[in-house]
Design a protein around this motif. Sequence first.
Motif, PDB file in Angstrom:
ATOM      1  N   UNK A 147      36.431  26.499 -38.616  1.00  0.00           N
ATOM      2  CA  UNK A 147      37.543  27.388 -38.690  1.00  0.00           C
ATOM      3  C   UNK A 147      37.439  28.353 -39.478  1.00  0.00           C
ATOM      4  N   UNK A 148      37.941  29.600 -39.101  1.00  0.00           N
ATOM      5  CA  UNK A 148      37.729  30.651 -39.784  1.00  0.00           C
ATOM      6  C   UNK A 148      38.968  30.691 -41.206  1.00  0.00           C
ATOM      7  N   UNK A 149      38.308  31.011 -42.151  1.00  0.00           N
ATOM      8  CA  UNK A 149      39.255  31.037 -43.191  1.00  0.00           C
ATOM      9  C   UNK A 149      39.900  32.455 -43.373  1.00  0.00           C
ATOM     10  N   UNK A 150      41.359  32.399 -43.686  1.00  0.00           N
ATOM     11  CA  UNK A 150      41.737  33.659 -43.595  1.00  0.00           C
ATOM     12  C   UNK A 150      42.807  33.869 -44.740  1.00  0.00           C
ATOM     13  N   UNK A 151      43.054  34.995 -45.471  1.00  0.00           N
ATOM     14  CA  UNK A 151      43.788  35.252 -46.485  1.00  0.00           C
ATOM     15  C   UNK A 151      45.308  35.396 -46.142  1.00  0.00           C
ATOM     16  N   UNK A 152      46.057  34.659 -46.696  1.00  0.00           N
ATOM     17  CA  UNK A 152      47.661  34.833 -46.414  1.00  0.00           C
ATOM     18  C   UNK A 152      48.427  35.893 -47.421  1.00  0.00           C
ATOM     19  N   UNK A 153      47.628  36.636 -48.204  1.00  0.00           N
ATOM     20  CA  UNK A 153      48.281  37.392 -49.032  1.00  0.00           C
ATOM     21  C   UNK A 153      48.025  39.097 -48.904  1.00  0.00           C
ATOM     22  N   UNK A 154      47.277  39.383 -47.515  1.00  0.00           N
ATOM     23  CA  UNK A 154      46.738  40.374 -47.275  1.00  0.00           C
ATOM     24  C   UNK A 154      48.222  41.556 -46.684  1.00  0.00           C
ATOM     25  N   UNK A 212      53.372  46.000 -46.126  1.00  0.00           N
ATOM     26  CA  UNK A 212      53.815  45.054 -44.715  1.00  0.00           C
ATOM     27  C   UNK A 212      53.082  44.137 -44.738  1.00  0.00           C
ATOM     28  N   UNK A 213      53.681  42.722 -44.784  1.00  0.00           N
ATOM     29  CA  UNK A 213      52.834  41.503 -44.668  1.00  0.00           C
ATOM     30  C   UNK A 213      52.098  41.339 -43.426  1.00  0.00           C
ATOM     31  N   UNK A 214      50.586  41.149 -43.647  1.00  0.00           N
ATOM     32  CA  UNK A 214      50.004  40.536 -42.462  1.00  0.00           C
ATOM     33  C   UNK A 214      50.191  39.049 -41.984  1.00  0.00           C
ATOM     34  N   UNK A 215      50.846  38.674 -41.187  1.00  0.00           N
ATOM     35  CA  UNK A 215      51.427  37.496 -41.044  1.00  0.00           C
ATOM     36  C   UNK A 215      50.502  36.474 -40.314  1.00  0.00           C
ATOM     37  N   UNK A 216      49.804  35.279 -40.609  1.00  0.00           N
ATOM     38  CA  UNK A 216      48.829  34.521 -39.935  1.00  0.00           C
ATOM     39  C   UNK A 216      49.785  33.671 -38.985  1.00  0.00           C
ATOM     40  N   UNK A 217      49.669  33.866 -37.687  1.00  0.00           N
ATOM     41  CA  UNK A 217      50.411  32.916 -36.709  1.00  0.00           C
ATOM     42  C   UNK A 217      49.614  32.071 -36.339  1.00  0.00           C
ATOM     43  N   UNK A 218      48.409  31.843 -36.104  1.00  0.00           N
ATOM     44  CA  UNK A 218      47.467  30.810 -35.645  1.00  0.00           C
ATOM     45  C   UNK A 218      46.190  30.906 -36.243  1.00  0.00           C
ATOM     46  N   UNK A 219      45.565  29.775 -36.586  1.00  0.00           N
ATOM     47  CA  UNK A 219      44.317  29.828 -36.909  1.00  0.00           C
ATOM     48  C   UNK A 219      43.501  28.693 -36.599  1.00  0.00           C
ATOM     49  N   UNK A 220      42.178  28.261 -36.239  1.00  0.00           N
ATOM     50  CA  UNK A 220      41.554  27.362 -35.786  1.00  0.00           C
ATOM     51  C   UNK A 220      41.386  27.350 -34.124  1.00  0.00           C
ATOM     52  N   UNK A 249      41.337  43.507 -41.600  1.00  0.00           N
ATOM     53  CA  UNK A 249      41.399  42.066 -40.982  1.00  0.00           C
ATOM     54  C   UNK A 249      41.551  41.216 -42.167  1.00  0.00           C
ATOM     55  N   UNK A 250      42.331  40.374 -42.251  1.00  0.00           N
ATOM     56  CA  UNK A 250      42.291  39.172 -43.591  1.00  0.00           C
ATOM     57  C   UNK A 250      41.270  38.209 -43.390  1.00  0.00           C
ATOM     58  N   UNK A 251      40.228  38.457 -42.662  1.00  0.00           N
ATOM     59  CA  UNK A 251      39.152  37.604 -42.953  1.00  0.00           C
ATOM     60  C   UNK A 251      37.753  38.415 -42.751  1.00  0.00           C
ATOM     61  N   UNK A 252      36.643  37.988 -42.848  1.00  0.00           N
ATOM     62  CA  UNK A 252      35.342  38.656 -42.985  1.00  0.00           C
ATOM     63  C   UNK A 252      34.713  39.265 -41.634  1.00  0.00           C
ATOM     64  N   UNK A 253      34.931  38.848 -40.417  1.00  0.00           N
ATOM     65  CA  UNK A 253      34.803  39.399 -39.296  1.00  0.00           C
ATOM     66  C   UNK A 253      35.770  40.315 -38.573  1.00  0.00           C
ATOM     67  N   UNK A 274      38.992  33.162 -33.590  1.00  0.00           N
ATOM     68  CA  UNK A 274      39.856  31.928 -33.633  1.00  0.00           C
ATOM     69  C   UNK A 274      41.156  32.187 -34.431  1.00  0.00           C
ATOM     70  N   UNK A 275      41.452  33.419 -34.626  1.00  0.00           N
ATOM     71  CA  UNK A 275      42.662  33.942 -35.450  1.00  0.00           C
ATOM     72  C   UNK A 275      43.636  34.522 -34.540  1.00  0.00           C
ATOM     73  N   UNK A 276      44.935  34.171 -34.639  1.00  0.00           N
ATOM     74  CA  UNK A 276      46.037  35.272 -34.305  1.00  0.00           C
ATOM     75  C   UNK A 276      46.834  35.753 -35.509  1.00  0.00           C
ATOM     76  N   UNK A 277      46.945  36.823 -35.795  1.00  0.00           N
ATOM     77  CA  UNK A 277      47.781  37.454 -36.766  1.00  0.00           C
ATOM     78  C   UNK A 277      48.724  38.547 -36.297  1.00  0.00           C
ATOM     79  N   UNK A 278      49.702  38.821 -36.982  1.00  0.00           N
ATOM     80  CA  UNK A 278      50.585  39.921 -36.626  1.00  0.00           C
ATOM     81  C   UNK A 278      51.077  40.921 -37.873  1.00  0.00           C
ATOM     82  N   UNK A 279      51.589  41.965 -37.404  1.00  0.00           N
ATOM     83  CA  UNK A 279      52.011  43.021 -38.229  1.00  0.00           C
ATOM     84  C   UNK A 279      53.331  43.649 -37.780  1.00  0.00           C
TER      85      UNK A 279
END
Length: 349
Positions: free
Chosen positions: A51-58, A71-79, A307-311, A332-337
């Motif tokens: 599972x990709x580890x994502x930051x939730x405070x970006x 503006x918050x980068x919202x993590x919608x789905x991970x894994x 991006x809120x993760x490394x890749x 493996x991640x879906x996020x939104x702005x």
Amino acid sequence: MKSKAISVVMVFLFCSVAMFAQEGTQGSGQGRGQGRGQGRAEGRGGGQQQETVVATDKVTPDIPGVVKAGTKIEIVKNGLRGSDGGVGMPDGSLLVTANGGLNKVDVDGNVTTLIENDEQGAGLAVDSKGRVFAAQYSKKVSLIYPKDNAETLTDSFDGKPYIRPNDLVVDKKGGVYFTDCYQVGAKKSSDDLPQAVYYIAPNSKKVTRVADDISRPNGITLSPDEKILYINDWDGAYLLTYDVQSDGTLKNRKNFGKYDLKQETDHGAVSGADGLCIDSQSHLYATTPAGVQVFNSKGEHLGNIEAPYEMPPQNCGFAGPDKHYLYVVGRGVVYRIRTIPEGYKGRAK
């Protein structure tokens, strides 16, 4: 004497247990640290999934006319196991290729599987009838949903198989533009087709090669009026444009916007530009190793959303209520702005 010996043994045992516990704690800490550093979703090739580890405070920087600072980068789905596509639907959901199939992700992150096996689907597009098309790494472009209407549109050109169809967009007439390019690091053969952009004519399976002068064509989209075709060049310095002709062919290639070059190759820095989408004000959003690079309608580079993760992210599209959210997918991640302009509503992508 016996009492003294017992005391020595007790002290020795206590110290040993303490040292063992400390080593165990340190060991598990290293394991967690490695998990954070190495935990990233693998591609669609299979293998063990982490599972990709994502930051939730970006948050985003200020990009005038696009996003407000903070503006918050919202993590919608991970894994998810892999993720690509990213096309908005009328109900606000997002279509993605992940877990080996076609999936719908709603605004709350709930995932519904529409197709179990999408045959290595990558980019997605939806026509005016709500039919879903996919560029497939299995060397073809297909109508994949609804399942009862599924069919292969093309799997070869001039008698040769495609290299690896990557992304696509459907115009208002029902014609399909798609890119075909090598996977990074793949071996090239003199017998292969050139890396190119193709057009499948509306209501037919007639395919025309419309551009073969791009180093590595990847993400693709159309302007709202469909007079301009935009193409990401993974291996180049510029986002490219072509003028669309009445028969779907292309003319007048131009360097539209210059990327921040972050991807290093054996021949220097390149863009690494992957997915591409557009909003109602003709801002272009390109997913790259520098994040989502944003350009205005004149090709001016306005800024990057990291991006809120490394890749690097892989693709993007507008969805959510009133199409006011830029959705980004990949690894493996879906996020939104939430963006200032809404996505273009005249076409799914």
